[in-house]
Design an enzyme around this catalytic site. Structure first.
Site, PDB file in Angstrom:
ATOM      1  N   ASP A  11      36.438  34.317  36.315  1.00 52.80           N
ATOM      2  CA  ASP A  11      37.334  35.443  36.037  1.00 52.80           C
ATOM      3  C   ASP A  11      38.306  35.005  34.947  1.00 52.80           C
ATOM      4  O   ASP A  11      38.361  33.825  34.587  1.00 52.80           O
ATOM      5  CB  ASP A  11      38.109  35.815  37.313  1.00 52.80           C
ATOM      6  N   SER A  12      39.117  35.952  34.478  1.00 49.04           N
ATOM      7  CA  SER A  12      40.145  35.592  33.495  1.00 49.04           C
ATOM      8  C   SER A  12      41.287  34.820  34.145  1.00 49.04           C
ATOM      9  O   SER A  12      42.110  34.249  33.437  1.00 49.04           O
ATOM     10  CB  SER A  12      40.703  36.867  32.858  1.00 49.04           C
ATOM     11  N   TYR A  43      42.154  39.551  29.891  1.00 48.78           N
ATOM     12  CA  TYR A  43      40.997  39.944  29.088  1.00 48.78           C
ATOM     13  C   TYR A  43      41.045  41.461  28.793  1.00 48.78           C
ATOM     14  O   TYR A  43      40.437  41.935  27.850  1.00 48.78           O
ATOM     15  CB  TYR A  43      39.694  39.683  29.864  1.00 48.78           C
ATOM     16  N   GLY A  44      41.750  42.181  29.670  1.00 48.23           N
ATOM     17  CA  GLY A  44      41.638  43.640  29.700  1.00 48.23           C
ATOM     18  C   GLY A  44      42.104  44.370  28.460  1.00 48.23           C
ATOM     19  O   GLY A  44      41.844  45.559  28.311  1.00 48.23           O
ATOM     20  N   CYS A  74      34.852  39.432  37.512  1.00 41.77           N
ATOM     21  CA  CYS A  74      35.810  40.078  36.621  1.00 41.77           C
ATOM     22  C   CYS A  74      35.157  41.373  36.156  1.00 41.77           C
ATOM     23  O   CYS A  74      34.055  41.340  35.603  1.00 41.77           O
ATOM     24  CB  CYS A  74      36.076  39.156  35.436  1.00 41.77           C
ATOM     25  N   ASN A  75      35.821  42.496  36.426  1.00 39.86           N
ATOM     26  CA  ASN A  75      35.241  43.779  36.016  1.00 39.86           C
ATOM     27  C   ASN A  75      35.138  43.888  34.501  1.00 39.86           C
ATOM     28  O   ASN A  75      34.171  44.419  33.966  1.00 39.86           O
ATOM     29  CB  ASN A  75      36.104  44.928  36.519  1.00 39.86           C
ATOM     30  N   THR A  76      36.167  43.383  33.812  1.00 45.52           N
ATOM     31  CA  THR A  76      36.205  43.516  32.359  1.00 45.52           C
ATOM     32  C   THR A  76      35.033  42.765  31.733  1.00 45.52           C
ATOM     33  O   THR A  76      34.310  43.311  30.882  1.00 45.52           O
ATOM     34  CB  THR A  76      37.547  42.963  31.822  1.00 45.52           C
ATOM     35  N   GLU A 153      49.252  37.597  38.530  1.00 42.73           N
ATOM     36  CA  GLU A 153      49.260  36.203  38.052  1.00 42.73           C
ATOM     37  C   GLU A 153      50.631  35.558  38.300  1.00 42.73           C
ATOM     38  O   GLU A 153      50.733  34.358  38.500  1.00 42.73           O
ATOM     39  CB  GLU A 153      48.920  36.142  36.551  1.00 42.73           C
ATOM     40  N   CYS A 185      39.351  46.130  39.154  1.00 46.51           N
ATOM     41  CA  CYS A 185      39.765  44.877  38.511  1.00 46.51           C
ATOM     42  C   CYS A 185      39.951  43.907  39.669  1.00 46.51           C
ATOM     43  O   CYS A 185      40.581  44.264  40.678  1.00 46.51           O
ATOM     44  CB  CYS A 185      41.075  45.077  37.761  1.00 46.51           C
ATOM     45  N   THR A 186      39.394  42.718  39.538  1.00 44.97           N
ATOM     46  CA  THR A 186      39.403  41.811  40.700  1.00 44.97           C
ATOM     47  C   THR A 186      40.801  41.307  41.047  1.00 44.97           C
ATOM     48  O   THR A 186      41.000  40.734  42.115  1.00 44.97           O
ATOM     49  CB  THR A 186      38.443  40.628  40.472  1.00 44.97           C
ATOM     50  N   HIS A 187      41.756  41.516  40.157  1.00 38.43           N
ATOM     51  CA  HIS A 187      43.142  41.182  40.515  1.00 38.43           C
ATOM     52  C   HIS A 187      43.711  42.202  41.514  1.00 38.43           C
ATOM     53  O   HIS A 187      44.607  41.870  42.291  1.00 38.43           O
ATOM     54  CB  HIS A 187      44.045  41.193  39.279  1.00 38.43           C
TER      55      HIS A 187
HETATM   56  N1  DGL Z   1      40.315  40.399  36.824  1.00 38.28           N
HETATM   57  C1  DGL Z   1      39.763  40.971  35.676  1.00 38.28           C
HETATM   58  C2  DGL Z   1      39.031  42.242  35.907  1.00 38.28           C
HETATM   59  O1  DGL Z   1      38.445  42.366  36.962  1.00 38.28           O
HETATM   60  C3  DGL Z   1      40.458  40.852  34.355  1.00 38.28           C
HETATM   61  C4  DGL Z   1      41.879  41.218  34.252  1.00 38.28           C
HETATM   62  C5  DGL Z   1      42.395  40.854  32.878  1.00 38.28           C
HETATM   63  O2  DGL Z   1      42.231  39.704  32.504  1.00 38.28           O
HETATM   64  O3  DGL Z   1      42.905  41.736  32.179  1.00 38.28           O
HETATM   65  O4  DGL Z   1      38.955  43.102  35.077  1.00 38.28           O
END
Ligand code: DGL
Length: 272
Positions: A11-12, A43-44, A74-76, A153, A185-187
């Site tokens: 993931d990011s 990453y988003g 990570c979805n992105t 984060e 988003c996994t966060h």
């Molecule tokens: N956790 C990530 C996701 O699922 C990325 C979030 C990010 O880095 O912007 O999209």
């Protein structure tokens, strides 16, 4: 490739640990090598080219650690890099978006689904694509929530500011009579408790990690890669920056003994 080899997850940043939690439950024998790109999060808001480049570097690193299969937690990166990596890599790879869309289509009763995610995931249109493949009648309401990632984060999980920001992003979406909301988003599952308070009881929160872990298990079985030997694996965690902050947050989320304060290692691609 041996079924005893570890699985790679990336993931990011810290968000992928929400997927690790589900993988640990459904695949207790598998050793996990995790990479969180904390030096380059988020990453988003980055371009497709950059996200592919980062994802490729991380996948290569995980493969150099001997992983037999990879989960893009990570979805992105799943939205923008999965197809490229699938063609390039020799190990099986899965993302979180398709399983998330499947879980949401099963969860909705009124065919009105909300999707919250990073800007890159929302703009990619990938959730609509998968949801409409399942049922073209599904109505989708989406909202990018970029501030959720830095809040997570930073570890501001239960905080007044976090609650205000959740309201700011979600209030309009919640007027659309949705009955399922994809945490795309996994966060975001780390904020699930607070999001649930704002969303109310009528809306099911869909965490793609559950279905992803299930589908990953099938993928290992199909490829004869499932580790059937009973063992208590010691997982490995890598980040590109800030190992102590990561260890603290991931350690409290994943439970005692999983991520020790001095056990997160650094791997920084830009220094190569
Ligand atoms: N956790 C990530 C996701 O699922 C990325 C979030 C990010 O880095 O912007 O999209």
């Amino acid at each position: 490739m041996s079924s005893m080899a570890p699985i790679g997850v990336f993931d990011s940043g810290i968000g992928g640990t929400t997927v690790v939690k589900e993988l640990m439950k459904s695949l207790p024998n598998e050793k996990i090598v995790y990479f969180g790109d904390t030096a380059r999060v988020p990453y988003g808001n980055k371009s497709k080219e950059t996200i592919i480049m980062y994802s490729r570097q991380i996948a290569d690193f995980l493969i150099s650690q001997g992983v037999k299969a990879i989960v893009i937690a990570c979805n992105t990166a799943s939205a923008l890099a999965l197809e490229t990596l699938r063609h390039e890599l020799k190990v099986p790879i899965i993302g979180v978006v398709k399983p998330g869309a499947k879980a949401a289509a099963e969860a909705t009763e009124n065919n009105r689904i909300g999707v919250i995610a990073t800007r890159a995931t929302i703009n990619s249109g990938i959730y609509e694509e998968f949801l409409h493949k399942t049922d073209p009648k599904i109505k989708i309401f989406k909202k990018a929530c970029p501030l959720f990632v830095p809040l997570v984060e930073e570890g501001w999980i239960s905080d007044d500011i976090t609650r205000q920001i959740i309201h700011r992003y979600l209030d309009e979406l919640l007027e659309k009579d949705i009955d399922a909301l994809i945490l795309g988003c996994t966060h975001y599952p780390l904020l699930a408790e607070e999001i649930a308070k704002v969303a109310g009881k009528k809306i099911k929160l869909v965490n793609p990690a559950f279905e992803c872990a299930r589908e990953f298990r099938y993928m290992l079985e199909e490829n004869d890669l499932l580790c059937e030997e009973k063992q208590d694996p010691v997982h490995e965690f890598y980040v590109s920056d800030g190992p102590r902050a990561f260890a603290e947050l991931a350690g409290s989320f994943l439970g005692e003994g999983i991520v020790g304060p001095d056990e997160v290692k650094i791997r920084n691609f830009e220094q190569r």
